[in-house]
Design an enzyme around this catalytic site. Sequence first.
Site, PDB file in Angstrom:
ATOM      1  N   SER A   1      32.406 -27.482  11.475  1.00  0.00           N
ATOM      2  CA  SER A   1      31.416 -28.489  11.869  1.00  0.00           C
ATOM      3  C   SER A   1      32.112 -29.678  12.526  1.00  0.00           C
ATOM      4  CB  SER A   1      30.602 -28.951  10.652  1.00  0.00           C
ATOM      5  OG  SER A   1      31.451 -29.352   9.601  1.00  0.00           O
TER       6      SER A   1
ATOM      7  N   GLU B   1      32.467 -16.486   8.237  1.00  0.00           N
ATOM      8  CA  GLU B   1      31.042 -16.182   8.272  1.00  0.00           C
ATOM      9  C   GLU B   1      30.788 -14.689   8.472  1.00  0.00           C
ATOM     10  OE1 GLU B   1      29.131 -18.613  11.243  1.00  0.00           O
ATOM     11  OE2 GLU B   1      29.929 -20.476  10.407  1.00  0.00           O
TER      12      GLU B   1
ATOM     13  N   GLU C   1      23.880 -20.624   3.163  1.00  0.00           N
ATOM     14  CA  GLU C   1      23.347 -21.722   3.991  1.00  0.00           C
ATOM     15  C   GLU C   1      21.916 -21.405   4.414  1.00  0.00           C
ATOM     16  OE1 GLU C   1      25.881 -23.082   7.177  1.00  0.00           O
ATOM     17  OE2 GLU C   1      24.322 -24.420   7.977  1.00  0.00           O
TER      18      GLU C   1
HETATM   19  O1  KIV Z   1      31.628 -26.289   8.753  1.00  0.00           O
HETATM   20  C1  KIV Z   1      30.865 -26.697   7.877  1.00  0.00           C
HETATM   21  O2  KIV Z   1      30.612 -27.902   7.730  1.00  0.00           O
HETATM   22  C2  KIV Z   1      30.226 -25.717   6.998  1.00  0.00           C
HETATM   23  C3  KIV Z   1      29.072 -26.173   6.166  1.00  0.00           C
HETATM   24  C4  KIV Z   1      28.251 -25.031   5.743  1.00  0.00           C
HETATM   25  C5  KIV Z   1      29.498 -26.962   4.996  1.00  0.00           C
HETATM   26  O3  KIV Z   1      30.632 -24.605   6.974  1.00  0.00           O
END
Ligand code: KIV
Length: 293
Positions: free
Chosen positions: A53, A122, A189
Amino acid sequence: MSHQVPAQPKKSRVDLQAMVDQGEKLVMVTAYDAPTAHIADAAGADIILVGDSLGNVCLGFENTLPVTMAMMRHHLEAVARARPNAFLMADLPFLSYHLSVEDALRNASMLIRVGAQAVKLEGGSSRVPVIRALVDAGIPVMGHLGLTPQSLHSIGGYRVQGREETQALSLLEDAKRLEGAGCFSVLLECVPKELAAIVTKTLNVFTIGIGAGSNCSGQVLVFHDILGIHQGPDPKFVRKYMDGFNQMVIALSKWSDDVKNGIFPSEQESYNLSEAVLEKLSVRFQGTRISDS
Ligand code: KIV
């Protein structure tokens, strides 16, 4: 062989599972540099995630897809230099574990070498061979299911996942496969809270939720979301504990006013020459006003 002993024992993966087994909820928060890591650690976070993120939160991208290993490394190193007591994790960014198992191993081991204690990636069942290889190499892996931002374009937008029966069953199956492959935890998520509760009850490893209701073993939010350090609407699952953006603007504006009005810096905020040096300089630069005291 000598080992450096950190000032405070760092939390380990085993400590985290023990906390969950004793009924304690885990707190995970993102951090992207040394100051955010210090703040997260001082607030008692159990896990610090250097999330991809960072692409949208810190680097101004629209989503996480442009984030590279070099960017992750740069920010992880800054966080690691803060020597947080929290368990330190880093995201494997888009395309850093998709091309081959060897590529995934190389990239994950680089994050471990510069200070991460685990990596997060992921995806569901298709990630099993990569997860097995990483775990086999001694790299703890957290899975990430539900809304997986790196698949933004195939999901078709940021939306809740697992609402329909088949989707829900497939997410549960994926969670079991990730646990079977050796993940020490699974992050959920944007999934309905009832589904997150079923996954959490079914797995032996702990779950971390974001937009997944209160029944997960722990919760994560993005640092800047909790502190309101950005403008624009927040998703429903964010709880903002301060209006950081406006509070910072107010503080900076006050300093700016003080500069413009000549009341910053004050005498206390300045350094002085000794009387003797001042005297000599005054003689040398006769007529030049070198001190207003
Ligand atoms: O990169 C990120 O902030 C995440 C969130 C799900 C916490 O993977």
